[in-house]
Design a protein around this motif. Structure first.
Motif, short mmCIF file in Angstrom:
data_model
loop_
_atom_site.label_atom_id
_atom_site.label_comp_id
_atom_site.label_asym_id
_atom_site.label_seq_id
_atom_site.Cartn_x
_atom_site.Cartn_y
_atom_site.Cartn_z
N ASN A 77 -1.33 7.60 28.81
CA ASN A 77 -1.95 8.71 29.52
C ASN A 77 -1.85 8.48 31.02
OD1 ASN A 77 -3.73 10.65 30.63
ND2 ASN A 77 -4.96 10.68 28.75
N ARG A 78 -1.08 9.31 31.68
CA ARG A 78 -0.86 9.13 33.11
C ARG A 78 -2.10 9.44 33.93
NH1 ARG A 78 0.54 13.15 36.41
NH2 ARG A 78 2.06 11.80 37.45
N LYS A 79 -3.07 10.16 33.38
CA LYS A 79 -4.29 10.47 34.13
C LYS A 79 -5.13 9.22 34.40
CE LYS A 79 -4.89 15.31 32.78
NZ LYS A 79 -5.80 16.30 32.17
N LEU A 80 -4.89 8.18 33.61
CA LEU A 80 -5.54 6.90 33.90
C LEU A 80 -4.55 5.93 34.54
CD1 LEU A 80 -8.00 5.05 33.71
CD2 LEU A 80 -7.23 4.37 31.44
N ARG A 81 -3.31 5.96 34.08
CA ARG A 81 -2.31 5.01 34.58
C ARG A 81 -2.04 5.20 36.06
NH1 ARG A 81 1.17 6.23 31.31
NH2 ARG A 81 2.58 7.51 32.55
N VAL A 82 -1.88 6.43 36.51
CA VAL A 82 -1.57 6.69 37.92
C VAL A 82 -2.71 6.25 38.84
CG1 VAL A 82 -1.13 8.51 39.61
CG2 VAL A 82 0.08 8.52 37.42
N PRO A 83 -3.97 6.61 38.59
CA PRO A 83 -5.06 6.14 39.45
C PRO A 83 -5.20 4.61 39.48
CG PRO A 83 -5.81 8.00 38.16
CD PRO A 83 -4.48 7.60 37.61
#
Length: 368
Positions: free
Chosen positions: A158-164
């Protein structure tokens, strides 16, 4: 010159408000007192209802001065209850604050973190209710495993957690850059603390449960326990998810807190009885210590069952008994036999009818 005008404008606006408050101070004080009596009476009714003796409420509520004192103790116990229940929200807020490089990153990640904690809560609630025989250590290890697995899987897919996480690890506000896995580990610890602290609302739900221990009842109890843990996080979620000024975010956080509290009471209304039961113990309205009392009420003495009460005749028209106080408000006194001293709150409605109602003038506490 501008500062002088600003100060004058402020004085002009605040002075009429202060004058209006002072002019209507009598009415305001009367309204506050009335509100205090209403809330105090409602909380006293909750206590009498919890012990199954609502017949005592009307006479006890007549003592308005003592009712206000009772309100203070209930208020203090309510604050303590809220602070304990807010532990998970504080830890969840700590987890989200680790991604503090940009507000948009927190807004992006908060729902994902909310999902991870909810998964941990579902595992925690299920194990407590359906597998308590596994023991605390096994349950704790399983909760750690599920929370860790959920954190890693969500981070990878999930990029919504990975990016931050990647952005905040490589570009921290202070200090040197770190590995994203290091930040993820500390994030996991905060999330695990949030999940484990869910034991507080769960314990309150279990204490407040009044249903039968059937499979359907246990399933319903699990859902209530999980929802009670989740709704405690709603104010933090609302704060970080909302866009706009800080004041607006705090307002929505406060609204979320009030809504979560009301929803929790709807889910588990018997919690009010637990809070007032604890307040009664602190104030001295209830005292579970068995002590000697000298009864002088001949009508009460004549109706006592010798199989329940250990009567020790003291003199003509008086008797000495061993009892403890379940309800003492003003001159009203409700004494219960010593064998009921360890009765749980949820069982009091079944047993409080065996207690005797007298007054402080006719039941004197004897020294040890």
């Amino acid at each position: 010159m501008t500062d002088v005008k600003s100060a004058q404008t402020s004085d002009f606006l605040s002075k009429p408000l202060l004058e209006r408050v002072l002019a209507h101070w009598g009415a305001i004080a009367w309204l506050l007192s009335l509100l205090g009596l209403i809330v105090g009476g409602a909380s006293l009714f909750c206590y009498t209802h919890a012990i199954g003796r609502t017949d005592l409420f009307q006479a006890a509520a007549g003592d308005q001065a003592l009712l206000l004192v009772w309100l203070v103790f209930v208020g203090l116990m309510s604050i303590a209850f809220i602070l304990i229940m807010a532990t998970s929200a504080v830890l969840f807020g700590l987890a989200v604050s680790m991604l503090n490089r940009r507000p948009c990153l927190q807004r992006q990640a908060v729902s994902t973190l909310f999902f991870i904690v909810s998964a941990g809560y579902a595992c925690f609630g299920s194990l407590i209710l359906w597998a308590p025989e596994w023991g605390v250590k096994v349950i704790f290890l399983l909760v750690c495993l599920v929370t860790a697995l959920a954190t890693v899987v969500v981070y990878l897919f999930n990029r919504k957690l990975r990016v931050p996480v990647n952005y905040c690890a490589k570009r921290p506000k202070k200090g040197k850059a770190a590995s994203p896995w290091t930040l993820l580990f500390f994030l996991f610890l905060a999330l695990l603390g949030t999940v484990v602290s869910g034991v507080f609302p769960t314990q309150m739900v279990l204490m407040a449960y009044r249903g039968e221990d059937t499979p359907e009842g246990v399933g319903r109890l699990m859902l209530i326990a999980v929802f009670s843990m989740i709704i405690a996080l709603v104010p933090v979620w609302a704060f970080y998810k909302t866009r706009g000024a800080l004041v607006r975010r705090w307002r929505l956080c406060l609204a979320g807190f009030i809504g979560a509290l009301l929803f929790y009471i709807v889910l588990s209304p018997a919690t009010l009885g637990i809070v007032t039961y604890a307040a009664a113990n602190v104030m001295g309205v209830r005292d579970s210590h068995v002590q000697d009392y000298l009864l002088t009420d001949k009508n009460v003495i004549g109706e006592l069952d010798t199989n329940v009460w250990s009567l020790q005749p003291k003199q003509q028209g008086a008797a000495r008994i061993k009892a403890f106080k379940l309800f003492g408000f003003g001159s009203m006194l409700l004494l219960c036999p010593a064998e009921l001293a360890k009765t749980e709150l949820k069982k009091w409605p079944e047993h409080s009818g065996r207690c005797l109602l007298t007054s402080t003038g006719q039941a004197r506490l004897l020294p040890h």
